[in-house]
Design a protein around this motif. Structure first.
Motif, PDB file in Angstrom:
ATOM      1  N   PRO A 211       0.807  -1.225   0.000  1.00  0.00           N
ATOM      2  CA  PRO A 211       0.000   0.000   0.000  1.00  0.00           C
ATOM      3  C   PRO A 211       0.840   1.275   0.000  1.00  0.00           C
ATOM      4  O   PRO A 211       1.955   1.309   0.538  1.00  0.00           O
ATOM      5  N   ALA A 212       0.277   2.334  -0.585  1.00  0.00           N
ATOM      6  CA  ALA A 212       0.996   3.598  -0.765  1.00  0.00           C
ATOM      7  C   ALA A 212       1.344   4.266   0.559  1.00  0.00           C
ATOM      8  O   ALA A 212       2.318   5.031   0.630  1.00  0.00           O
ATOM      9  N   HIS A 213       0.570   3.982   1.618  1.00  0.00           N
ATOM     10  CA  HIS A 213       0.834   4.672   2.887  1.00  0.00           C
ATOM     11  C   HIS A 213       2.198   4.304   3.469  1.00  0.00           C
ATOM     12  O   HIS A 213       2.750   5.043   4.296  1.00  0.00           O
ATOM     13  N   ILE A 214       2.773   3.177   3.041  1.00  0.00           N
ATOM     14  CA  ILE A 214       4.111   2.805   3.523  1.00  0.00           C
ATOM     15  C   ILE A 214       5.130   3.844   3.096  1.00  0.00           C
ATOM     16  O   ILE A 214       5.954   4.304   3.900  1.00  0.00           O
ATOM     17  N   ALA A 215       5.079   4.252   1.839  1.00  0.00           N
ATOM     18  CA  ALA A 215       6.000   5.285   1.355  1.00  0.00           C
ATOM     19  C   ALA A 215       5.761   6.603   2.070  1.00  0.00           C
ATOM     20  O   ALA A 215       6.717   7.296   2.457  1.00  0.00           O
ATOM     21  N   GLU A 216       4.503   6.971   2.265  1.00  0.00           N
ATOM     22  CA  GLU A 216       4.189   8.229   2.931  1.00  0.00           C
ATOM     23  C   GLU A 216       4.745   8.255   4.346  1.00  0.00           C
ATOM     24  O   GLU A 216       5.294   9.268   4.805  1.00  0.00           O
ATOM     25  N   ARG A 217       4.631   7.155   5.058  1.00  0.00           N
ATOM     26  CA  ARG A 217       5.135   7.078   6.430  1.00  0.00           C
ATOM     27  C   ARG A 217       6.666   7.096   6.458  1.00  0.00           C
ATOM     28  O   ARG A 217       7.279   7.703   7.346  1.00  0.00           O
ATOM     29  N   GLU A 218       7.283   6.427   5.487  1.00  0.00           N
ATOM     30  CA  GLU A 218       8.751   6.464   5.414  1.00  0.00           C
ATOM     31  C   GLU A 218       9.244   7.882   5.155  1.00  0.00           C
ATOM     32  O   GLU A 218      10.199   8.346   5.798  1.00  0.00           O
ATOM     33  N   PHE A 219       8.612   8.578   4.216  1.00  0.00           N
ATOM     34  CA  PHE A 219       9.017   9.952   3.907  1.00  0.00           C
ATOM     35  C   PHE A 219       8.851  10.860   5.125  1.00  0.00           C
ATOM     36  O   PHE A 219       9.707  11.703   5.407  1.00  0.00           O
ATOM     37  N   ALA A 220       7.736  10.713   5.841  1.00  0.00           N
ATOM     38  CA  ALA A 220       7.482  11.558   7.012  1.00  0.00           C
ATOM     39  C   ALA A 220       8.526  11.323   8.097  1.00  0.00           C
ATOM     40  O   ALA A 220       9.053  12.278   8.694  1.00  0.00           O
ATOM     41  N   ALA A 221       8.848  10.053   8.364  1.00  0.00           N
ATOM     42  CA  ALA A 221       9.852   9.738   9.387  1.00  0.00           C
ATOM     43  C   ALA A 221      11.233  10.211   8.966  1.00  0.00           C
ATOM     44  O   ALA A 221      12.014  10.716   9.782  1.00  0.00           O
TER      45      ALA A 221
END
Length: 351
Positions: A211-221
């Motif tokens: 899912p796309a939210h994995i990338a979003e969470r990685e970028f945020a962290a």
């Protein structure tokens, strides 16, 4: 015959791969004992066996002990032959490490012919390897293409890398290709002691069947933990991958060098942890001031040895780098000067 103890230094597959490369380049037969003695499963795994077989094909070598689990190997190289080669690991084992085993020998063959005794020096070569392209504890394709390749160009080589398909653990199925149009310039040397001004920091997340939210969470962290701002983020969705996979890639471009840092997503590790661990590696590199990161350092030593040497400063002299410094003189008449100070480690290669 030269005998190598595979348990010394970092005690893993690097000693085998570097010995194969050096043997082909110098036409020096060797026996290696205690292969990967410091690993949980000693001996040749499929990835290492593929590297042995690839080196044997490229150099027409006589080999003894080339079988899974073997802890001893005899390798007697013949002439290096340029050409078109295809190898398959058969698992998700690293294609990059196989490629890096044979690459120095093929890059030794210049337009005027190589020192290896090959009959057709100057003929372009192409090497294709199937297996894993984004692995734990191995360089990923982007590192090879964007950090390693420019330094090979600085030493006179004309080489290009192509990623034809991504391959993640456990299915593998990735494919990488190297095309060598010109080998090293024997008179070239590398000087990389100043990083120069920081130009950009860019992050890319590879997602295969996730899912796309994995990338979003990685970028945020990543953004929260980094000491510098991220200039651009990009998510690449991979539909062709045989298995789910995720890699976070951070390109740090400076005036004189580009370094590439990666975090590999894996089962049981939250996306935030991948972002944070990648940020820690980037922060450590930027804080030190040295142009060459800890993983590029050991990979520069062998090419510098077979050209005209040079000098570079690295942020850290890792066990892999220290092992290379000890191993290379077993095959090549070369001198290394190592100076450790508060700015990292300065390494000079003297031919």
């Amino acid at each position: 015959m030269l005998t190598i103890d595979g348990s010394f230094g970092e005690g893993g597959g690097q000693i085998l791969r570097s010995s194969l490369s050096l043997a082909m380049i110098t036409q020096t037969p060797f026996r290696i004992e205690n292969i990967r003695a410091r690993r949980r499963k000693p001996g040749l795994m499929r990835q290492h066996l593929t590297a042995v077989k690839a080196a044997a094909r490229v150099s027409n070598a006589h080999v003894e002990g080339a079988e899974l689990g073997s802890t001893e190997l005899v390798f007697e190289p013949g002439p290096i032959c340029p050409g078109h080669y295809e190898f398959a690991v058969g698992t998700a084992g690293s294609t990059m490490l196989v490629l890096q085993t044979v690459l120095p020998a093929l890059l030794l063959l210049t337009e005027s012919g190589g020192e290896s005794g090959g009959e057709s020096g100057g003929e372009p070569s192409e090497v294709s390897v199937e297996g894993g392209t984004h692995n734990m504890n191995a360089p990923v394709f982007e590192f090879l293409d964007r950090a390693f390749r420019p330094q090979m160009q600085a030493l006179g080589a004309e080489v290009s890398f192509g990623l034809e398909q991504h391959g993640f653990y456990p299915a593998g199925g990735g494919r990488v290709r190297a095309t060598i149009n010109r080998g090293f310039d024997p008179s070239a040397s590398l000087e990389l002691v100043e990083r120069g001004r920081l130009e950009s920091v860019e992050a890319t997340a590879l997602l295969a069947h996730l899912p796309a939210h994995i990338a979003e969470r990685e970028f945020a962290a990543l953004a929260e933990a980094l000491d510098v701002p991220v200039d651009e983020t990009r998510t690449v969705t991979l539909e062709e991958s045989r298995s789910p996979g995720n890699t976070l890639i951070v390109d740090v471009a400076s005036e004189n060098v580009t370094e590439v840092f990666t975090g590999i997503g894996r089962k049981g590790v939250r996306a935030e942890e991948v972002g944070e661990e990648t940020a820690r590696a980037v922060n450590a590199y930027l804080a030190g001031g040295a142009p060459v990161g800890p993983y590029l350092a050991d990979q520069l030593l062998l090419p510098m040895t077979i050209t005209s040497g040079g000098v570079f400063r690295t942020s850290e002299c890792t066990p892999h780098t220290a092992t290379q410094l000890a191993l290379i003189p077993r095959f090549v008449d070369v001198g290394f000067e190592r100076i450790d100070d508060e700015h990292g480690t300065l390494i000079r290669v003297e031919k």
